[in-house]
Every structure is written in structure tokens, then in C-alpha cells.
Design an enzyme around this catalytic site. Structure first.
Site, PDB file in Angstrom:
ATOM      1  N   ALA A  20     -11.044  32.823  62.672  1.00  0.00           N
ATOM      2  CA  ALA A  20     -12.059  33.114  61.655  1.00  0.00           C
ATOM      3  C   ALA A  20     -11.555  32.681  60.272  1.00  0.00           C
ATOM      4  CB  ALA A  20     -12.388  34.606  61.670  1.00  0.00           C
ATOM      5  N   ARG A  46      -4.489  27.074  74.165  1.00  0.00           N
ATOM      6  CA  ARG A  46      -5.901  27.177  74.589  1.00  0.00           C
ATOM      7  C   ARG A  46      -6.800  26.215  73.820  1.00  0.00           C
ATOM      8  NH1 ARG A  46      -4.129  32.488  74.214  1.00  0.00           N
ATOM      9  NH2 ARG A  46      -4.632  32.567  72.000  1.00  0.00           N
ATOM     10  N   CYS A 135      -6.472  41.974  52.942  1.00  0.00           N
ATOM     11  CA  CYS A 135      -7.804  41.668  52.383  1.00  0.00           C
ATOM     12  C   CYS A 135      -8.347  42.802  51.514  1.00  0.00           C
ATOM     13  CB  CYS A 135      -8.771  41.339  53.515  1.00  0.00           C
ATOM     14  SG  CYS A 135      -8.686  42.481  54.899  1.00  0.00           S
ATOM     15  N   HIS A 249     -16.139  42.884  52.998  1.00  0.00           N
ATOM     16  CA  HIS A 249     -15.695  44.277  52.860  1.00  0.00           C
ATOM     17  C   HIS A 249     -16.264  44.871  51.570  1.00  0.00           C
ATOM     18  CE1 HIS A 249     -12.967  43.603  56.079  1.00  0.00           C
ATOM     19  NE2 HIS A 249     -11.803  43.630  55.462  1.00  0.00           N
TER      20      HIS A 249
HETATM   21  P1  A2P Z   1      -6.623  30.031  69.567  1.00  0.00           P
HETATM   22  O1  A2P Z   1      -8.036  29.868  69.069  1.00  0.00           O
HETATM   23  O2  A2P Z   1      -6.123  28.812  70.245  1.00  0.00           O
HETATM   24  O3  A2P Z   1      -6.422  31.292  70.339  1.00  0.00           O
HETATM   25  P2  A2P Z   1      -8.596  35.123  64.887  1.00  0.00           P
HETATM   26  O4  A2P Z   1      -7.876  35.836  63.763  1.00  0.00           O
HETATM   27  O5  A2P Z   1      -9.977  34.715  64.506  1.00  0.00           O
HETATM   28  O6  A2P Z   1      -8.520  35.896  66.164  1.00  0.00           O
HETATM   29  O7  A2P Z   1      -7.802  33.746  65.124  1.00  0.00           O
HETATM   30  C1  A2P Z   1      -6.450  33.706  65.467  1.00  0.00           C
HETATM   31  C2  A2P Z   1      -5.937  32.282  65.351  1.00  0.00           C
HETATM   32  O8  A2P Z   1      -4.550  32.288  65.684  1.00  0.00           O
HETATM   33  C3  A2P Z   1      -6.600  31.312  66.304  1.00  0.00           C
HETATM   34  O9  A2P Z   1      -6.641  30.033  65.708  1.00  0.00           O
HETATM   35  C4  A2P Z   1      -5.645  31.307  67.478  1.00  0.00           C
HETATM   36  O10 A2P Z   1      -5.683  30.138  68.262  1.00  0.00           O
HETATM   37  C5  A2P Z   1      -4.334  31.367  66.763  1.00  0.00           C
HETATM   38  N1  A2P Z   1      -3.256  31.877  67.606  1.00  0.00           N
HETATM   39  C6  A2P Z   1      -3.189  33.085  68.228  1.00  0.00           C
HETATM   40  N2  A2P Z   1      -2.041  33.185  68.920  1.00  0.00           N
HETATM   41  C7  A2P Z   1      -1.355  32.033  68.739  1.00  0.00           C
HETATM   42  C8  A2P Z   1      -0.113  31.514  69.184  1.00  0.00           C
HETATM   43  N3  A2P Z   1       0.695  32.227  69.977  1.00  0.00           N
HETATM   44  N4  A2P Z   1       0.242  30.267  68.795  1.00  0.00           N
HETATM   45  C9  A2P Z   1      -0.555  29.536  67.998  1.00  0.00           C
HETATM   46  N5  A2P Z   1      -1.744  29.981  67.528  1.00  0.00           N
HETATM   47  C10 A2P Z   1      -2.141  31.193  67.893  1.00  0.00           C
END
Ligand code: A2P
Length: 340
Positions: A20, A46, A135, A249
Site C-alpha cells: 500500500a 511472490r 503515521c 487517519h
Molecule cells: P509482496 O507484495 O511481494 O508480498 P503491505 O504493507 O501493503 O502489506 O505491503 C508490504 C510490502 O512488503 C509488499 O510490497 C510485500 O511484497 C513486501 N514484503 C513483505 N515481506 C517481504 C519480504 N520478506 N521480502 C521482500 N518484500 C517483502
């Protein structure tokens, strides 16, 4: 910035580009015409192979790996505390300056915690990592800083009305889905947040410290306010609540100053305050709303009035609303990057 980038526009990486905040980071860089020679989008395995739009092109998302930061000058992290703890030091080692949106380094005395409208000069003391504050801290205290400078705030109390975006893209989707299910009379099992979110409010979904009764979010607001204001003695209390709003918020705030202060003085100070917009129309009963704050850079401030429970005239109440994904996260991080 490293020697290599003094010769050309910096290479910028976004860690968590698909999240986000990540998506808003990309948009802020584009909208503010941030000078960069390459934008590197990183996320988990992913997302490898996806593309995201930037400046009229589709950029590939790559899997975050230990060697992802070669040649990177500025790395904007928004992928959670665990990822920051593991990868931010690697980015610094590779020569990048990190602006970290997680809470991993915020209270580290070696790491400046920066809201450019308040303590831009603190960013200069960094050793590779600059932390982007919580935030709620950013949105509540940016409008309070001009007051604090002329009449020190000795006590600050707030109640927050926090949107889904603070818990990430999946929580926003959960709010949409559960609202749809509620309206259609279908059962819905929440996966991201601990309680039903549609047509409901609940105490912030972070752990409560049994010793103090405060949850993590409240503790962050309290500690970070003191650090950003460089005022360890300011007394702060917060009650943080999730409300079924997508991305902005709001906060009800009461401040007590060292000397008497009127609502008119506060209004005058905030009229000229950077990053803030007055929305204080008593006749129309029109005050800050998350709907107006969403997608909007400035923090909206209004309902400015003397707190009648303090007859000494030292206290003023006000209400603010700010976009959690913009000033509460991505915009503040990009403003910090601009200072670099
Ligand atoms: P991904 O979309 O591939 O899961 P949010 O705060 O909206 O949940 O987003 C979290 C962000 O952090 C997403 O871009 C997510 O990627 C990324 N992310 C979460 N875990 C990892 C990780 N272990 N390594 C790299 N990026 C990560």
C-alpha cells in the site's frame, strides 16, 4: 549521497514496492518529479515478474535479495520491520542511504527520526539510515509544531481514528470485502485484523503492554513525539482505535501549553504552517474528514477551540485528518529523500 551519484541523478530502490505504501512511494516520486536515473522495484518472491507503472513505463518488480542494492544511492524501505532489520544494513553497506518506514530503527539514538516540517536538520546526522515516523505521530504533531515553538506544549492527549491502510494493502481489501459481505448478509471470516471491521471500531491491533495498559501503537506515538520534538519532558497520552475508513487517519487532540493560549492564536499559527491546511468552518459545521484528506498532501486541521475543562486558559482542542499513505508514510519519506 555516495561519490558515484554526485556525478548523476541517484539510483533509487523501493523495498516493498507492491504494498500500500510502496505504490504511493512510486506515485510520489513521479508526481514530485524526483530526479533519478533508475528506479528499482523490490518485493517478495511472490511479486517477482509483476510490473508497476512509473512515468509512462511499466517497471519490473524484482525479488529482494542480499545483492539487490548494488549501485543504489537511496533505498526507501516499506516492507515491515523484519525486512528492514535484515536488509537495511546491507543497503547501507552497499553505499545507499536508507529511508525506513518501519519501526525497526526509530528509537535507535544513532538514527534520526524526521518530519521535514519539524526537524529537517536532524536528517544531517544520519549514519546511513533515516527513520520515517509512525503515521499517527506525523499526522498529529506536524500541525502542533508551530504552536510548540511559540508556547511550549507541556501535555498532549489524543484519541485516534485509524484507517485500514496502516495495516497494509491486505487490510484495505479486508475492509472492502467484509463491508460487501455485511451488506449482502453473507458471513465473513476476517484474516488480517483480529476483529470484524465492517461497521465496527476496535482498539488498535497491536499488543497491549500489561504493565502500562498502552498498546504498541500508543507507545510509538508517545516516544516518537518526544524524539521528533527533541523534548523528552513533553507529557503525551494516546488512545489508538481502528475505524472502518480506507486510507486517512483522524485524531482528536487536546494540548496544554506552558502559557495561556487562545483558539484564535492557534488558528493564526496554523494558517501559515507548512504541510497543513485549515478546515475550520463553524457555520457549515465543516471540519477535517478522512474523505477530504484522502489523496491530499496537506494535513487538514480544524475544530480549534479552547478546552473548557481547563479554566486556566492553557488548553486548546483540535481535530486533524491526514492521508496515512501520503504524509503519514510515502510523502514524508520522499520529502526526506529530497533533502538528501
Ligand atoms: P509482496 O507484495 O511481494 O508480498 P503491505 O504493507 O501493503 O502489506 O505491503 C508490504 C510490502 O512488503 C509488499 O510490497 C510485500 O511484497 C513486501 N514484503 C513483505 N515481506 C517481504 C519480504 N520478506 N521480502 C521482500 N518484500 C517483502
Amino acid at each position: 549521497m555516495s561519490e558515484r551519484s554526485s556525478r548523476s541523478a541517484p539510483v533509487v530502490a523501493i523495498v516493498g514496492a507492491t504494498g500500500a505504501v510502496g505504490v504511493e512511494l512510486i506515485r510520489c516520486l513521479e508526481q514530485r518529479r524526483f530526479p533519478l536515473s533508475e528506479l528499482r522495484l523490490l518485493a517478495s518472491a511472490r511479486s517477482a515478474g509483476k510490473t508497476l507503472p512509473f512515468a509512462g513505463r511499466q517497471l519490473p518488480v524484482r525479488e529482494l535479495k542480499e545483492d539487490s542494492f548494488q549501485g543504489v544511492d537511496i533505498a526507501l524501505f516499506s516492507a515491515g520491520g523484519g525486512t528492514s532489520k535484515r536488509f537495511a544494513p546491507l543497503a547501507v553497506k552497499a553505499g545507499a542511504t536508507v529511508v525506513d518506514n518501519s519501526s525497526a530503527f526509530r528509537m535507535d539514538p544513532q538514527v534520526p527520526l524526521v518530519v521535514p516540517e519539524i526537524n529537517a536538520q536532524a536528517a544531517r546526522t544520519h549514519h546511513g539510515i533515516i527513520a520515517n515516523p509512525n503515521c499517527c505521530a506525523i499526522i498529529s504533531i506536524t500541525p502542533l509544531w508551530p504552536i510548540h515553538q511559540v508556547n511550549r506544549i507541556r501535555r498532549l492527549q489524543m484519541a485516534t481514528y485509524q484507517a485500514a491502510s496502516g495495516a497494509g494493502a491486505a487490510a484495505m481489501e479486508e475492509l472492502r470485502e467484509s463491508t460487501r459481505a455485511y451488506l449482502e448478509g453473507r458471513p465473513y471470516q476476517q484474516k488480517v485484523l483480529p476483529h470484524p471491521y465492517a461497521f465496527n471500531t476496535f482498539s488498535h491491533n497491536t499488543a497491549v503492554d500489561p504493565a502500562t495498559g498502552y498498546n504498541d501503537e500508543e507507545t510509538k506515538v508517545i516516544n516518537e513525539t518526544r524524539k521528533i520534538f527533541a523534548d523528552p519532558d513533553i507529557r503525551v497520552s494516546a488512545t489508538c482505535v481502528r475505524v472502518p475508513v480506507l486510507r486517512a487517519h483522524s485524531m482528536a487532540i487536546t494540548i496544554e501549553c506552558e502559557r495561556p493560549i487562545s483558539a484564535a492564536e492557534v488558528r493564526e499559527l496554523l494558517r501559515r504552517a507548512p504541510g497543513v491546511q485549515l478546515v475550520d468552518d463553524v457555520e457549515r459545521n465543516y471540519f477535517p474528514m478522512p474523505q477530504d484528506a484522502s489523496g491530499h498532501d496537506p494535513i487538514l486541521v480544524g475544530r480549534i477551540r479552547s478546552d473548557i475543562s481547563d479554566p486556566s486558559g492553557h488548553s486548546v482542542s483540535l481535530y486533524v485528518a491526514g492521508d496515512q499513505l501520503l504524509k503519514g508514510a510515502a510523502l514524508n519519506a520522499v520529502q526526506i529523500a529530497e533533502m538528501l
